[in-house]
Design an enzyme around this catalytic site. Sequence first.
Site, PDB file in Angstrom:
ATOM      1  N   HIS A  30       0.849  -1.183   0.000  1.00 58.60           N
ATOM      2  CA  HIS A  30       0.000   0.000   0.000  1.00 58.60           C
ATOM      3  C   HIS A  30       0.882   1.230   0.000  1.00 58.60           C
ATOM      4  O   HIS A  30       1.797   1.335   0.805  1.00 58.60           O
ATOM      5  CB  HIS A  30      -0.890   0.014   1.247  1.00 58.60           C
ATOM      6  N   CYS A  55      -0.637   1.872  -5.052  1.00 58.82           N
ATOM      7  CA  CYS A  55      -1.386   3.058  -5.454  1.00 58.82           C
ATOM      8  C   CYS A  55      -0.419   4.222  -5.566  1.00 58.82           C
ATOM      9  O   CYS A  55       0.498   4.335  -4.751  1.00 58.82           O
ATOM     10  CB  CYS A  55      -2.428   3.414  -4.384  1.00 58.82           C
TER      11      CYS A  55
END
Lengths: 396, 555
Positions: free
Chosen positions: A165, A207
Amino acid sequence: MVAACLPREGLRPLAGWLLLLSVGSVAAGRIEDQTEQFFRSGHTNNWAVLVCTSRFWFNYRHVANTLSVYRSVKRLGIPDSHIVLMLADDMACNPRNPKPATVFSHKNMELNVYGDDVEVDYRSYEVTVENFLRVLTGRIPSSTPRSKRLLSDDRSNILIYMTGHGGNGFLKFQDSEEITNIELADAFEQMWQKRRYNELLFIIDTCQGASMYERFYSPNIMALASSQVGEDSLSHQPDPAIGVHLMDRYTFYVLEFLEEINPASQTNMNDLFQVCPRSLCVSTPGHRTDLFQRDPKNVLITDFFGSVRKVEITTETISLQPDLEITESSYKKDRMDEELMEPLKYAEQLPVAQIIHQKPKLKDWHPPGGFILGLWALIIMVFFKTYGIKHMKFIF
Amino acid sequence: MAAPGVAATDLEVVRGKRAALFFAAVAILLGLPLWWKTTETYRAPLPYSQISGLNALQLRLMVPVTVVFTRESVPLDDQEKLPFTVVQEREIPLKYKMKIKCLFQKAYRRALEHEEAALSLGSMKEAEAMLAKSQKQAEGSLTVYVISEHSSLLPQDMMSYIGPERTAVVRGIMHREALNIVGHQVIQVAQAMSLTEDVLAAALSDHLPEDKWSSDKRRPLKSSLGYEITFSLLNPDPKSHDVHWDIEGAVQRYVQPFLSALSAVGNFSVDSQILYYAVLGVNPRFDPASSSYYLAAHSLPHVINPVESRLGSSAASLYPVLNFLLYVPELAHSPLYIQDKDGAPVATNAFHSPRWGGIMIYNVDPTAYNASELPVRVEVEMVRVMEVFLAQLRLLFGIAQPQMPPKCLFSGPKSEGLTTWELDQLLWARSVENLATATTTLTSLAQLLGKISNIVIKDDVASEVYSAVAAVQKAAEELASGHLASAFIASQEAVTSSERAFFDPSLLHLLYFPDDQKFAIYIPLFLPMAVPILLSLVKIFLETRKSWKKPEKID
């Protein structure tokens, strides 16, 4: 007039010859280029650092991503001793895993990427930012075993793959700390200063992954990311039996691309840049090649994902004098030694036979210790306090 | 009553102003410097100027050559001039930032009695044996004997001879310019035995800018304190071949002498193993013409990888590992030959990979299959195998075939496989390489400290840097005065200290704090304190300005 015409006429065949010569030399040059291309990268060994920065069951896909890249890299030839794999490694034996000891990357459980020869170098809580930076810069305490070190030199091509992440300018490590893009750029600069790599390929699947390579400033780095700043990287497909998403889209399509590569293929980096267009990936993959000195179309995929060695035929030998007498006598000595030696057996370790057939020893009786005495005294005191001392007569 | 009240308030106001000013003074004059000093990263002082001076270091490599003249080798009036010393300099043209100069210090002298006697013997071997008894030479130095033009020690057409120890023989000449001509020949011979451009180019191949692909071929092992050599026997077909090899004996007889000759270069440790069911990664092709199997040259690079994971080299040690594999092909793929680019089978049936090791394929003698049933007992001929492995070891270390000057006879290597001056060449190359590496490491450290401000330098790291700089300077001095052994040791110390300083785990102590994180930490601490002080300072300043203007207005 004649004098003016003649040179022009004379020039035409000359020009024709010159053209032929130049085409010939260009063609010869191109053939030579292609043969040289195989050697043009200038590296002699390959390393891979594969990092999965997430833990917990719902981040199954990050572990599957990393393990799939690990499998491809091993298949294309990089040995385990040259791969530093950092995983939280809590998927295969997770109590929530309906198929224990497996990590699947395709739905319907087609491909088990965990297998039985995974060599995880940093597992569980050892995957920290500090350990990652120590591996990259080489500033490892001297007690670290060889398998946990990145022993690259100035002729190593290194592949670094990170997944997890991330956000704009940072990557989250195991829910407790972050690595910023500046730290990563500084770590690469430290590697460059000590010439710990020849060329580096950095792939990130998180991301806003493109933010992680924005700050690089060392030469010979090529970077790929799964999404631009402001975009999210999406996961590919959930598996209803396992209950979580199995892979991320970008890595899934990169893996499909890598399945067609074999150690001898000539596919170059431009093809890797085209993998996973926006229609399939929803996010826009990005890449950065301005720090890289070679043209990406000259860079083979196997320069980073595979491990092709430079070999030379040995044409020379030295001449040794065989000592024939010594050969025979030592041969005889070996035979004699073998016959004389006792049959081999294990050293005496625990006297198990004695322990098993032992009679149970009668334990000596000891009076109760202080704690038990104190506890009973407390109980009795409370009893008599409650009910009064006159009840003593019922006891005695 | 208003006046004392007003006076009191005035006093208070003045006091308040003074208090505010003192607060501000303490905060700015005392607090700010204290905060700045205590939040600095600790950097022990480093010799930056000396480190940048190392880059401009000029390496002068001196080779002391003793030239011994026998009677009748040169004209008498030249002999009168002996003994004297001449130094000849040559710059090595390498594209490297450190300039390297090669100095040959030739000390001419007359031959002593026993040397005359030795050189008038019949054959070269006897002469060398007698000469060797007299003196032992230091590493890096050479002795050249000049014999007369008509001496029968050398064959007629040969002008010079290079021996396995640090001696050479050159033919003299009766000529006016005898000394110059002989001197020139001596230089040629000395260069072949000590320093040539190729030797230094190979040593510095990692530091030179770039012909990467031309120097690809010769890529010797990097200099290291020790090496680990592993001999592995690969038997993919134990059902057909029961292979035995006397590796301990072979190591003791052939490899150990070679390694002890090389012992000045580093610590060597040797181990061996046998691997069963280990296959090469490539399927050999069948060649009907010779009814044998072959591995084409372009498939050789893919052979090593599948095997490497099973070799266990990572468990061995932290030193670089050299793997030598002996592969006995399966019955189904016997005999197996390696073909080179032109399709011809390679005589040695072996290939090697720079900085990794070598592989040799050992074909079982077909007559062994006739008599017995499977598995056939195979006894490996260690001599043949060790000849190839030691040759590969020489190549991996960068000891190339020597380039002889024209009309020169070379005696051939000693029984260990290594001549003494080849060892010297290796020491020269390693010293230069170590110095280059140490200088690069120290310069990189200095540059890094300039670029990244968060690296901490503790005192022990600083002392390593100082000792590294001192060792580099000492090594350069020793090289310039021709003491090769001590120069090599000093250069190794330099490399060890500089690597230890650069890779010390404490340099990673502080992780980076980007600017917005720094603000986030300091604002809650400093803002509540700074705002009242600043505001009161502003108020004081405005009031003072007003009071300056007021008298003007009234007047």
